[in-house]
Design a protein around this motif. Sequence first.
Motif, PDB file in Angstrom:
ATOM      1  N   GLU A 124       0.834  -1.205   0.000  1.00 31.12           N
ATOM      2  CA  GLU A 124       0.000   0.000   0.000  1.00 31.12           C
ATOM      3  C   GLU A 124       0.873   1.261   0.000  1.00 31.12           C
ATOM      4  OE1 GLU A 124      -3.239   2.044   2.978  1.00 31.12           O
ATOM      5  OE2 GLU A 124      -3.190  -0.136   2.834  1.00 31.12           O
ATOM      6  N   LEU A 125       1.935   1.224   0.785  1.00 29.23           N
ATOM      7  CA  LEU A 125       2.843   2.364   0.874  1.00 29.23           C
ATOM      8  C   LEU A 125       3.522   2.640  -0.468  1.00 29.23           C
ATOM      9  CD1 LEU A 125       4.190   4.382   2.889  1.00 29.23           C
ATOM     10  CD2 LEU A 125       5.966   2.668   3.188  1.00 29.23           C
ATOM     11  N   VAL A 126       4.052   1.599  -1.095  1.00 27.39           N
ATOM     12  CA  VAL A 126       4.743   1.766  -2.378  1.00 27.39           C
ATOM     13  C   VAL A 126       3.764   2.188  -3.464  1.00 27.39           C
ATOM     14  CG1 VAL A 126       6.069   0.566  -4.166  1.00 27.39           C
ATOM     15  CG2 VAL A 126       6.608   0.194  -1.755  1.00 27.39           C
ATOM     16  N   ALA A 127       2.587   1.580  -3.480  1.00 33.18           N
ATOM     17  CA  ALA A 127       1.577   1.953  -4.477  1.00 33.18           C
ATOM     18  C   ALA A 127       1.184   3.420  -4.317  1.00 33.18           C
ATOM     19  CB  ALA A 127       0.353   1.054  -4.355  1.00 33.18           C
ATOM     20  N   GLY A 128       1.078   3.878  -3.090  1.00 35.64           N
ATOM     21  CA  GLY A 128       0.755   5.282  -2.846  1.00 35.64           C
ATOM     22  C   GLY A 128       1.838   6.218  -3.366  1.00 35.64           C
TER      23      GLY A 128
END
Length: 121
Positions: free
Chosen positions: A74-78
């Motif tokens: 989720e962090l990387v996708a954000g």
Amino acid sequence: MARRPLGQLEAEVLAALAGLGGTASTAELVARLDGDPAYTTVNTILHRLHEKKLVTRVRTGRYYRYRLAVDESELVAGRMHDHLRHASDPAGVLSRFARSLGAEEARKLREFLDPPKDGGG
């Protein structure tokens, strides 16, 4: 040795923590990171990540053990979404990104974008 941007080292530390799947000390993370970063540098990064609530920490003796506090994907996708949103040519960025993928990564991306029909829809 070339210095990497601080954001990149933060991302590498988060990825190393995610790869461990548990807790790690600063020394354990230093050993997992490429380029032999200084212990104090990694410790500073961990302190900043803790302030940002991206990692949790528990004191064990004189040292802390750190754990990832967020979902890495989720962090990387954000972050990827933020980069796209600020790009002057998002389609060009996506095109370059897609062309840079390896065969397995491209296959997975196609799978996510066009899931198989299960006949129930």
